[in-house]
Design an enzyme around this catalytic site. Sequence first.
Site, PDB file in Angstrom:
ATOM      1  N   GLY A 171       0.766  -1.240   0.000  1.00  0.00           N
ATOM      2  CA  GLY A 171       0.000   0.000   0.000  1.00  0.00           C
ATOM      3  C   GLY A 171       0.794   1.285   0.000  1.00  0.00           C
ATOM      4  O   GLY A 171       0.208   2.372   0.014  1.00  0.00           O
ATOM      5  N   GLY A 172       2.106   1.199  -0.060  1.00  0.00           N
ATOM      6  CA  GLY A 172       2.929   2.408  -0.014  1.00  0.00           C
ATOM      7  C   GLY A 172       2.680   3.341  -1.187  1.00  0.00           C
ATOM      8  O   GLY A 172       2.642   4.563  -1.022  1.00  0.00           O
ATOM      9  N   ASP A 177      -9.005 -10.517  -7.111  1.00  0.00           N
ATOM     10  CA  ASP A 177      -7.973 -10.990  -8.024  1.00  0.00           C
ATOM     11  C   ASP A 177      -7.880  -9.994  -9.182  1.00  0.00           C
ATOM     12  O   ASP A 177      -8.874  -9.735  -9.873  1.00  0.00           O
ATOM     13  CB  ASP A 177      -8.347 -12.376  -8.540  1.00  0.00           C
ATOM     14  N   CYS A 198       9.412  -4.416 -10.241  1.00  0.00           N
ATOM     15  CA  CYS A 198      10.700  -4.268  -9.556  1.00  0.00           C
ATOM     16  C   CYS A 198      11.640  -5.377 -10.018  1.00  0.00           C
ATOM     17  O   CYS A 198      12.179  -6.143  -9.218  1.00  0.00           O
ATOM     18  CB  CYS A 198      10.515  -4.282  -8.032  1.00  0.00           C
TER      19      CYS A 198
END
Length: 438
Positions: free
Chosen positions: A263-264, A308, A379
């Site tokens: 949630g950042g 999902d 990432c």
Amino acid sequence: MGKADEARAGALAVLVQGERTGEAVERALNRHAQAMTDARDRASMRRLVYGVLENRRYLDAVLDTFSARPMAKQKGTVRNILRLALYELYFLETPPHAAVDQAVSLVPKKEQALKRYVNAVLRSLLRGGDKAKELPIADRQKRLAVRYSVPDWMAKYLACCFSESDWERVLAKQNEPAPISLFVSPDQSREALYQSLAPFLSGLRFGTISSHCLLCNSGMVTDTEAFREGKITIQSQAGVRAAEMTVEGIQEGEILDLCAAPGGKSVAMKLLAPSCRIVANDVVEEKRRYMEENAARMHAPLEIHISDARVFQAEWENRFDAVLVDAPCSGLGLLGRKPDIRWNRREEDIETLARLQKEILQTALRYVKPGGRLVYSTCTYGRKENEEVISTLPTNWKPEPMEGKSVLRYSPLVEHSDGFFIARFRRPTADGNRAGMV
């Protein structure tokens, strides 16, 4: 048991449990840290665990030379006791007598034969001196894969993502301590917070990848008043850039973070675009509480939804001004912060993840309103999870430049950043949405 022993015992338990069950290292560390009253013990345990995981293959290669039984065939406890001791000797410069004595003390008392074995291996290794550190491997790629402790397939994959010189530098950087990145709430002065935090956080400095970030080398960030009051949170600079690129130029409207946990980025987007409604979606119900607590601490209200990301939600069709897909990925850009990825990820996972990413992306594009924006980020490195995924977008969705570039890439070579990929697209104002797919 002394304090240093408590840290070593905790590190051993985390390493053995990780090999046995595959438990995430952060979860195991947090659980064991709860029983430690001294912050120094917690920090020492963390340093030992991360150090062993970052150098595990190299440690095993050295130990195999001095052990009659290869590390791969050792019992998990003995194997990790030896790794811990060698890591202390080679990387922390612990005095030899202390490292050996503490290693022997970690062997259960009833296992006298194993105590003698651990002592004999380490004493033999010490007699080998600096020559014991050498790796007599002729093939350069293989030698560097062992030295920087990544599987052969991973070393080969990363070599395709960088120039030859940068590849070795990235491998090395991933084994060095990375700075802690702090996202500063936009309603706060970064300069003022720097002044107030400098006495408590070592090596504090301004981040340059994002103008909303500070970096520090160490310190109890979560104990600071700024953290408790929601002025700062821990968030990578590259992750903040993904949030910035999503909300850039948007003053009001609705934004969807489709794969949001922890949630950042959702919090960052709400603070960067406070008039916007942020919907944070994730598939794991257990992560809802953490997202709610973090959002509340940062004074960034979110609408949290659990589903999902591959499954189409009819109520979201053509609704959002911007959609961020920070897709589940192999995480190879996080090897420095999550070294257990090296040992838990398999080569075939990349193909599986690429299929998942394409499914999520094809669902996400249906949520973008005509004229709206889609941001895709991971990432990790490599075309399979990045360029090949975004190539499946409709051909009339045009890349939207960022910093004058079609995509943004980050790696540990710039401010020790996470490895990150960001691409941004604009949906035409009238396109039939699925027309022209490639």
